[in-house]
Scaffold this motif. Structure first.
Motif, PDB file in Angstrom:
ATOM      1  N   ARG A  85       4.959   4.139   2.226  1.00 54.43           N
ATOM      2  CA  ARG A  85       4.793   5.080   1.112  1.00 54.43           C
ATOM      3  C   ARG A  85       4.858   6.507   1.639  1.00 54.43           C
ATOM      4  O   ARG A  85       4.302   6.820   2.700  1.00 54.43           O
ATOM      5  CB  ARG A  85       3.450   4.866   0.411  1.00 54.43           C
ATOM      6  CG  ARG A  85       3.313   3.541  -0.313  1.00 54.43           C
ATOM      7  CD  ARG A  85       4.104   3.505  -1.599  1.00 54.43           C
ATOM      8  NE  ARG A  85       3.594   2.468  -2.507  1.00 54.43           N
ATOM      9  CZ  ARG A  85       4.322   1.924  -3.467  1.00 54.43           C
ATOM     10  NH1 ARG A  85       5.578   2.289  -3.676  1.00 54.43           N
ATOM     11  NH2 ARG A  85       3.792   1.001  -4.249  1.00 54.43           N
ATOM     12  N   ARG A  91      12.781  -3.994  -1.170  1.00 50.56           N
ATOM     13  CA  ARG A  91      11.339  -4.054  -1.443  1.00 50.56           C
ATOM     14  C   ARG A  91      10.562  -4.782  -0.352  1.00 50.56           C
ATOM     15  O   ARG A  91       9.335  -4.636  -0.252  1.00 50.56           O
ATOM     16  CB  ARG A  91      11.074  -4.709  -2.811  1.00 50.56           C
ATOM     17  CG  ARG A  91       9.578  -4.781  -3.188  1.00 50.56           C
ATOM     18  CD  ARG A  91       9.351  -4.932  -4.666  1.00 50.56           C
ATOM     19  NE  ARG A  91       9.747  -3.720  -5.348  1.00 50.56           N
ATOM     20  CZ  ARG A  91       8.910  -2.718  -5.666  1.00 50.56           C
ATOM     21  NH1 ARG A  91       7.627  -2.799  -5.394  1.00 50.56           N
ATOM     22  NH2 ARG A  91       9.364  -1.646  -6.254  1.00 50.56           N
ATOM     23  N   HIS A 118       1.999  -9.930  -4.201  1.00 56.23           N
ATOM     24  CA  HIS A 118       1.608  -9.038  -5.296  1.00 56.23           C
ATOM     25  C   HIS A 118       2.776  -8.567  -6.167  1.00 56.23           C
ATOM     26  O   HIS A 118       2.593  -8.340  -7.362  1.00 56.23           O
ATOM     27  CB  HIS A 118       0.808  -7.838  -4.765  1.00 56.23           C
ATOM     28  CG  HIS A 118       1.627  -6.724  -4.219  1.00 56.23           C
ATOM     29  ND1 HIS A 118       2.222  -6.758  -2.974  1.00 56.23           N
ATOM     30  CD2 HIS A 118       1.965  -5.522  -4.756  1.00 56.23           C
ATOM     31  CE1 HIS A 118       2.883  -5.639  -2.772  1.00 56.23           C
ATOM     32  NE2 HIS A 118       2.746  -4.862  -3.828  1.00 56.23           N
ATOM     33  N   ASP A 119       3.961  -8.416  -5.587  1.00 54.18           N
ATOM     34  CA  ASP A 119       5.115  -7.931  -6.376  1.00 54.18           C
ATOM     35  C   ASP A 119       6.178  -9.010  -6.582  1.00 54.18           C
ATOM     36  O   ASP A 119       7.349  -8.681  -6.842  1.00 54.18           O
ATOM     37  CB  ASP A 119       5.756  -6.724  -5.680  1.00 54.18           C
ATOM     38  CG  ASP A 119       5.049  -5.408  -5.988  1.00 54.18           C
ATOM     39  OD1 ASP A 119       4.331  -5.328  -7.004  1.00 54.18           O
ATOM     40  OD2 ASP A 119       5.243  -4.443  -5.212  1.00 54.18           O
ATOM     41  N   ASP A 168      -1.436  -1.093  -1.791  1.00 50.31           N
ATOM     42  CA  ASP A 168      -0.176  -0.907  -2.508  1.00 50.31           C
ATOM     43  C   ASP A 168       0.204   0.569  -2.549  1.00 50.31           C
ATOM     44  O   ASP A 168       1.379   0.932  -2.460  1.00 50.31           O
ATOM     45  CB  ASP A 168      -0.331  -1.467  -3.931  1.00 50.31           C
ATOM     46  CG  ASP A 168       0.959  -1.406  -4.727  1.00 50.31           C
ATOM     47  OD1 ASP A 168       2.019  -1.718  -4.180  1.00 50.31           O
ATOM     48  OD2 ASP A 168       0.884  -1.067  -5.927  1.00 50.31           O
ATOM     49  N   HIS A 202      -3.525  -4.912  -9.877  1.00 48.66           N
ATOM     50  CA  HIS A 202      -3.066  -4.005  -8.832  1.00 48.66           C
ATOM     51  C   HIS A 202      -2.284  -2.802  -9.356  1.00 48.66           C
ATOM     52  O   HIS A 202      -2.128  -1.809  -8.645  1.00 48.66           O
ATOM     53  CB  HIS A 202      -2.268  -4.750  -7.743  1.00 48.66           C
ATOM     54  CG  HIS A 202      -0.788  -4.875  -7.987  1.00 48.66           C
ATOM     55  ND1 HIS A 202      -0.221  -5.982  -8.571  1.00 48.66           N
ATOM     56  CD2 HIS A 202       0.239  -4.035  -7.715  1.00 48.66           C
ATOM     57  CE1 HIS A 202       1.094  -5.806  -8.643  1.00 48.66           C
ATOM     58  NE2 HIS A 202       1.405  -4.635  -8.139  1.00 48.66           N
ATOM     59  N   HIS A 238       8.105  -2.828   1.884  1.00 43.30           N
ATOM     60  CA  HIS A 238       6.901  -2.450   1.138  1.00 43.30           C
ATOM     61  C   HIS A 238       5.899  -3.610   1.106  1.00 43.30           C
ATOM     62  O   HIS A 238       4.712  -3.419   1.377  1.00 43.30           O
ATOM     63  CB  HIS A 238       7.263  -2.007  -0.284  1.00 43.30           C
ATOM     64  CG  HIS A 238       6.094  -1.984  -1.225  1.00 43.30           C
ATOM     65  ND1 HIS A 238       5.051  -1.092  -1.091  1.00 43.30           N
ATOM     66  CD2 HIS A 238       5.778  -2.773  -2.293  1.00 43.30           C
ATOM     67  CE1 HIS A 238       4.152  -1.315  -2.048  1.00 43.30           C
ATOM     68  NE2 HIS A 238       4.567  -2.335  -2.787  1.00 43.30           N
TER      69      HIS A 238
HETATM   70 FE    FE Z   1       3.670  -3.049  -4.670  1.00 47.64          FE
END
Ligand code: FE
Ligand code: DGI
Ligand code: FE
Ligand code: FE
Length: 188
Positions: A134, A19, A51-52, A128, A110, A22
């Motif tokens: 992505r 992750r 954010h994650d 995001d 988000h 990202h």
């Molecule tokens: Fe994310």
């Protein structure tokens, strides 16, 4: 207060290695979008980094954090763990890492979006969705709109999310629907 490298190290240490690219992509894209649309790039950067951060917490832990920080959950949120990491990520960003309310709000919204979002909230939502790692049908259109019309990009993002939820037969959250309705009503 932690500097940016410490903040990154903490956030990355909370997630699986796969992750991290990202999250790096979201940080970079959120800064650029903030510069384009007049949000605070420093806050966008911090929101992107964090954010994650709770993405890999299991449901019981997600629920504990919501309880601890007084986040009220509706019936769908109580069983949809994917809807919780944005709320708990916001709580940890502010409560543990000392981030301001604007960063809290951007992280909080988000995943679903909502009606009447701030520019920083839109910037994180879109970053995001279309950061450089992505890859999905339509991502190039979203990347184009992100820099030409932020609200059109938001509407496209929310509509693609709704379509995917419908295909997967997953219930759509009211905040997702309200985000779409608000954007439609405001002449996008
Ligand atoms: Fe994310
Ligand atoms: O955390 P990321 O994977 O980077 O992205 P995200 O925070 O946008 O989360 C995407 C996930 O959230 C994806 O698995 C679908 C889920 N999601 C987004 N909107 C809704 C939703 N799930 C439900 N049930 N309802 C929604 O409206
Ligand atoms: Fe997320
Ligand atoms: Fe998203």
């Amino acid at each position: 207060n932690l500097d940016l490298n410490q903040l990154r190290a903490c956030s990355y240490s909370m997630m699986r290695a796969k992750r991290i690219p990202h999250v790096m992509g979201v940080e970079e894209e959120a800064v650029k979008l903030a510069q384009r649309w007049g949000a605070d790039p420093e806050l966008a950067r911090r929101a992107g980094i964090l954010h994650d951060c709770t993405k890999y917490y299991e449901l019981p832990e997600q629920l504990d954090i919501c309880e601890e920080y007084g986040v009220r959950l509706d019936a769908l949120e109580q069983k949809a763990v994917k809807l919780l990491h944005s709320k708990t990520g916001a709580c940890i960003a502010r409560g543990v890492f000392g981030q301001p309310d604007a960063v809290y709000d951007a992280i909080f919204w988000h995943t679903t979006g909502k009606a009447d979002m701030t520019t920083l909230e839109k910037v994180l939502y879109i970053a995001d969705y279309m950061e450089p790692n992505r890859d999905f049908d339509g991502v190039e259109r979203l990347r184009h709109l992100a820099y030409t019309d932020l609200d059109k990009a938001m509407l496209l993002g929310v509509e693609m999310t709704i379509q995917e939820m419908q295909q997967r037969q997953v219930p759509i959250h009211t905040n997702t629907l309200q985000a779409r309705d608000w954007l439609r009503q405001h002449g996008v």
